[in-house]
Design a protein around this motif. Sequence first.
Motif, PDB file in Angstrom:
ATOM      1  N   LEU A   1       0.839  -1.243   0.125  1.00  0.00           N
ATOM      2  CA  LEU A   1      -0.068   0.001   0.000  1.00  0.00           C
ATOM      3  C   LEU A   1       0.782   1.282  -0.014  1.00  0.00           C
ATOM      4  O   LEU A   1       1.793   1.278   0.760  1.00  0.00           O
ATOM      5  CB  LEU A   1      -0.732  -0.021   1.271  1.00  0.00           C
TER       6      LEU A   1
ATOM      7  N   ARG B   1      -1.415   7.429   1.106  1.00  0.00           N
ATOM      8  CA  ARG B   1      -2.715   7.442   0.805  1.00  0.00           C
ATOM      9  C   ARG B   1      -3.578   7.175   1.921  1.00  0.00           C
ATOM     10  O   ARG B   1      -4.864   7.074   1.885  1.00  0.00           O
ATOM     11  CB  ARG B   1      -3.105   6.587  -0.229  1.00  0.00           C
ATOM     12  N   LEU B   2      -2.960   6.685   2.979  1.00  0.00           N
ATOM     13  CA  LEU B   2      -3.570   6.212   4.284  1.00  0.00           C
ATOM     14  C   LEU B   2      -3.798   7.280   5.335  1.00  0.00           C
ATOM     15  O   LEU B   2      -3.290   8.261   5.363  1.00  0.00           O
ATOM     16  CB  LEU B   2      -2.849   5.031   5.100  1.00  0.00           C
TER      17      LEU B   2
ATOM     18  N   TYR C   1      -8.468   4.616   3.099  1.00  0.00           N
ATOM     19  CA  TYR C   1      -7.392   4.312   1.804  1.00  0.00           C
ATOM     20  C   TYR C   1      -7.819   5.176   0.387  1.00  0.00           C
ATOM     21  O   TYR C   1      -8.852   4.609   0.050  1.00  0.00           O
ATOM     22  CB  TYR C   1      -6.987   3.039   1.451  1.00  0.00           C
TER      23      TYR C   1
ATOM     24  N   MET D   1      -7.882   5.784  -3.168  1.00  0.00           N
ATOM     25  CA  MET D   1      -7.271   5.140  -4.482  1.00  0.00           C
ATOM     26  C   MET D   1      -6.657   5.970  -5.250  1.00  0.00           C
ATOM     27  O   MET D   1      -7.103   7.351  -5.328  1.00  0.00           O
ATOM     28  CB  MET D   1      -8.767   4.427  -4.842  1.00  0.00           C
TER      29      MET D   1
END
Length: 59
Positions: A10, A14-15, A25, A27
């Motif tokens: 991951l 983006r978290l 999260y 995308m």
Amino acid sequence: MCRYGARGALALERLSRAEDGRIAYRMKRPLPDGTTHLQVLPRLGKQEENSRKPSMSTA
């Protein structure tokens, strides 16, 4: 090829954590229905569960 295999699954940038404690999260591209974020509830792992239990001395 080694660099591809060594990267994380991951993208950490983006978290994020929502106010209610859920993990979001973002995308890279929106889904066909317009969804831009996936949200999940955090789950305690075995290590965290064990660290929260009071320890008993056997001495």
